[in-house]
Design a protein around this motif. Structure first.
Motif, PDB file in Angstrom:
ATOM      1  N   ARG A  67     -19.622  69.421 -65.768  1.00  0.00           N
ATOM      2  CA  ARG A  67     -19.966  68.237 -64.961  1.00  0.00           C
ATOM      3  C   ARG A  67     -19.309  66.950 -65.451  1.00  0.00           C
ATOM      4  NH1 ARG A  67     -20.981  70.891 -60.543  1.00  0.00           N
ATOM      5  NH2 ARG A  67     -22.652  72.415 -60.794  1.00  0.00           N
ATOM      6  N   TRP A  68     -19.168  66.776 -66.743  1.00  0.00           N
ATOM      7  CA  TRP A  68     -18.468  65.586 -67.227  1.00  0.00           C
ATOM      8  C   TRP A  68     -16.981  65.682 -66.886  1.00  0.00           C
ATOM      9  CZ3 TRP A  68     -21.481  61.757 -68.317  1.00  0.00           C
ATOM     10  CH2 TRP A  68     -22.704  61.948 -68.961  1.00  0.00           C
ATOM     11  N   PRO A  69     -16.323  64.550 -66.607  1.00  0.00           N
ATOM     12  CA  PRO A  69     -14.885  64.586 -66.302  1.00  0.00           C
ATOM     13  C   PRO A  69     -14.036  64.743 -67.555  1.00  0.00           C
ATOM     14  CG  PRO A  69     -15.661  62.333 -66.233  1.00  0.00           C
ATOM     15  CD  PRO A  69     -16.886  63.196 -66.445  1.00  0.00           C
ATOM     16  N   SER A  70     -12.791  65.122 -67.339  1.00  0.00           N
ATOM     17  CA  SER A  70     -11.824  65.292 -68.426  1.00  0.00           C
ATOM     18  C   SER A  70     -10.473  64.728 -68.016  1.00  0.00           C
ATOM     19  CB  SER A  70     -11.646  66.779 -68.773  1.00  0.00           C
ATOM     20  OG  SER A  70     -12.824  67.333 -69.304  1.00  0.00           O
ATOM     21  N   ASP A  71      -9.708  64.313 -69.027  1.00  0.00           N
ATOM     22  CA  ASP A  71      -8.308  63.931 -68.851  1.00  0.00           C
ATOM     23  C   ASP A  71      -7.441  64.841 -69.707  1.00  0.00           C
ATOM     24  OD1 ASP A  71      -9.049  61.576 -67.395  1.00  0.00           O
ATOM     25  OD2 ASP A  71      -9.295  60.489 -69.291  1.00  0.00           O
ATOM     26  N   VAL A  72      -6.230  65.091 -69.249  1.00  0.00           N
ATOM     27  CA  VAL A  72      -5.177  65.623 -70.111  1.00  0.00           C
ATOM     28  C   VAL A  72      -4.141  64.520 -70.238  1.00  0.00           C
ATOM     29  CG1 VAL A  72      -3.318  67.311 -70.335  1.00  0.00           C
ATOM     30  CG2 VAL A  72      -5.571  68.028 -69.511  1.00  0.00           C
ATOM     31  N   ALA A  73      -3.793  64.175 -71.469  1.00  0.00           N
ATOM     32  CA  ALA A  73      -2.887  63.049 -71.703  1.00  0.00           C
ATOM     33  C   ALA A  73      -1.751  63.457 -72.622  1.00  0.00           C
ATOM     34  CB  ALA A  73      -3.650  61.866 -72.305  1.00  0.00           C
ATOM     35  N   VAL A  74      -0.597  62.828 -72.412  1.00  0.00           N
ATOM     36  CA  VAL A  74       0.583  63.066 -73.236  1.00  0.00           C
ATOM     37  C   VAL A  74       0.979  61.769 -73.928  1.00  0.00           C
ATOM     38  CG1 VAL A  74       1.403  64.968 -71.798  1.00  0.00           C
ATOM     39  CG2 VAL A  74       2.143  62.637 -71.282  1.00  0.00           C
ATOM     40  N   PHE A  75       1.676  61.910 -75.030  1.00  0.00           N
ATOM     41  CA  PHE A  75       2.061  60.763 -75.850  1.00  0.00           C
ATOM     42  C   PHE A  75       3.331  60.120 -75.306  1.00  0.00           C
ATOM     43  CE2 PHE A  75       4.303  59.075 -79.675  1.00  0.00           C
ATOM     44  CZ  PHE A  75       3.355  58.134 -80.062  1.00  0.00           C
TER      45      PHE A  75
END
Length: 251
Positions: free
Chosen positions: A99-107
Motif C-alpha cells: 500500500r505504501w508508494p515506492s520510487d526507483v531512482a538512479v544516480f
C-alpha cells in the motif's frame, strides 16, 4: 548555476549531432540551413566528428551520417531504460501488496533521479514524478546507492557531492552510515529529507554493479522507522534482489 561559461564549440558540436539524428544523411548546405552556423565553422565541426568516429561522409557532393559510435553516447540511458522495463511490473505488484508508494531512482552526479514510481496525485501530499531530482546524502535511495559503490567510485562521488551540494557535511559520519547500510542490506532516512516522510531503501544491481535503488515511502505520523523496518525491510530487500539482474546479489 555553473560558475563558468559553456564551451561554445562543444555546444555547437552537440547541436550538429542532435540535428543529424533527425534524418539519414545531410549535406553541408542542409546542416547550415538547420543550424544557422557559418559554413566554415560547420565544416570544422564535421571534420572533428569524422576524426573522432562519430560521423562518416561519402558521396559527391559529400553527405554526412551518424556512425554506430554514437550509440555509445546513449549506453547509460539505455541501461536505465532496460532497468525500468524490467522492474515496472514488479513495482506495481509491490505497491498493491504493501500500500505504501515506492520510487526507483538512479544516480546523476549531484542528485538521485526518479526513474519509476508508484506515487499517485494526492498520495502522501508529497508528489514526485519520473524525472524529479532528490538529494543524495539525506535520502534512502541516495544512501542505498552510494553504500554499494566500489570504494574509488564512492570517494569520487562524495567529492563531487561536496563540491556541488556541500553535503554530506560530516564525511566520516556519513561513511559510518553507509557502513551500516551495507550490514543491513538497506538504508533508512528518518525525516531527514522531509519532516513528514520516513523511508527505507535497497540497492538494485545489474552486470555492472549497483545501478539504482528502490524505496518505501511512509508518513512519519502513521509509522515509526522501527515499525517500517520490521514490517517491510525483508520484503524490500527481497524485491530489490528480484529486480536485480543477478538475483541474490547484496553488494
Amino acid at each position: 548555476m555553473p560558475s563558468y561559461e559553456p564551451i561554445n564549440a562543444l555546444v555547437r558540436g552537440l547541436t550538429v549531432l542532435e540535428v543529424m539524428s533527425t534524418q539519414e544523411a545531410f549535406s553541408v548546405k542542409e546542416l547550415h540551413a538547420r543550424t544557422g552556423m557559418p559554413k566554415p565553422s560547420l565544416i570544422r565541426i564535421l571534420e572533428t566528428l569524422i576524426a573522432t568516429g562519430y560521423i562518416s561522409a561519402s558521396g559527391d557532393p559529400l553527405r554526412y551520417r551518424l556512425s554506430p559510435r554514437c550509440l555509445l553516447l546513449s549506453s547509460g540511458v539505455n541501461r536505465v531504460s532496460v532497468l525500468v522495463d524490467r522492474i515496472t511490473p514488479l513495482l506495481s505488484r509491490f505497491q498493491s501488496e504493501i500500500r505504501w508508494p515506492s520510487d526507483v531512482a538512479v544516480f546523476d552526479r549531484d542528485a538521485m533521479v526518479i526513474a519509476a514510481t508508484t506515487r499517485r496525485p494526492g498520495m502522501l501530499s508529497i508528489n514526485r514524478q519520473v524525472g524529479s531530482r532528490v538529494p543524495v546524502a539525506t535520502t534512502g535511495v541516495g544512501r542505498a546507492y552510494l553504500a554499494f559503490l566500489p570504494e574509488p567510485q564512492l570517494m569520487e562521488s562524495l567529492q563531487t557531492l561536496r563540491e556541488l551540494t556541500a553535503t554530506p557535511a560530516d564525511v566520516n559520519g556519513f561513511m559510518d552510515i553507509l557502513a551500516q547500510v551495507r550490514v543491513r542490506g538497506y538504508s533508512v532516512s528518518d525525516q531527514e529529507h522531509h519532516p513528514r516522510v520516513r523511508t527505507i531503501a535497497a540497492p538494485i544491481f545489474d552486470e555492472g554493479g549497483v545501478v539504482a535503488a528502490i524505496n518505501i515511502i511512509a508518513l512519519s505520523e502513521v509509522i515509526t522507522i522501527a515499525e517500517l523496518e520490521d514490517q517491510y525491510g525483508s520484503q524490500l530487500t527481497e524485491l530489490a534482489k528480484e529486480m536485480s539482474v543477478r538475483p541474490g546479489c547484496s553488494g
